[in-house]
Design a protein around this motif. Structure first.
Motif: not given
Length: 176
Positions: A102-119, A145-154
């Motif tokens: 994800v580009v590091n700007e705007g609202g999408p950065i709220e969703a991602v934990k860098n190097s953990e659930t995405g980049y 990273i994919g499974f960590s992201g799913r876990k974060d969503i859940l």
């Protein structure tokens, strides 16, 4: 108070289907969506990346089920929108176990934990290229990273949690 939305992890979920694309880009083919940046990144790979572009078509509608299938066919989700106050796209991909870059700007950065659930990457085609290469080379890392992201969503970013946040805000304001 901020009350983030959520994603339905019963709809957006991992499916046992073959990966057909290196990247999925969900958005229109305009600079505001970051399409120009996607083209710059693609050129750096000498156009060897298999990229799926899912964009809104005039008069056509893509269902959540169809979108879930598209996410699941990709190894990596790329999110490049400009001035986006918020986006469900990273969460939808994460719910499908697809690591978002994800580009590091705007609202999408709220969703991602860098190097953990995405980049989270500054708007630099070279920076994106390096992370994409790393993820394409390392299937284990992609899966982690994919499974960590799913876990974060859940745990945090589903409709149930979103409703709890709304009710908390309402109850706090009723105590005035």
């Amino acid at each position: 108070n901020v009350c983030f939305l959520g994603v339905d992890p019963n709809v957006f979920k991992p499916l046992n289907i073959k990966k057909e694309y290196d990247l999925i880009f969900v958005g229109d083919t305009i600079p505001m969506e970051g399409y120009d940046t996607l083209m710059e990144i693609s050129k750096m790979f000498k156009n060897s990346l298999k990229v799926r572009i899912v964009k809104p078509e005039k008069g056509e509608y893509i269902t959540d089920k169809m979108l879930t299938q598209e996410y699941n066919k990709a190894k990596i989700l790329i999110v490049l929108g400009r001035f986006d106050p918020f986006s469900m796209i990273p969460w939808e991909g994460m719910a499908c176990c697809v690591p978002p870059v994800v580009v590091n700007e705007g609202g999408p950065i709220e969703a991602v934990k860098n190097s953990e659930t995405g980049y989270l990457i500054n708007r630099s085609p070279l920076g994106f290229k390096a992370v994409i290469e790393k993820l394409l080379r390392d299937e284990r890392l992609r899966n982690k990273i994919g499974f960590s992201g799913r876990k974060d969503i859940l745990k945090y970013w589903n409709w149930e949690k979103s409703a709890e946040r709304v009710l908390k805000i309402v109850n706090e304001n009723l105590k005035i």
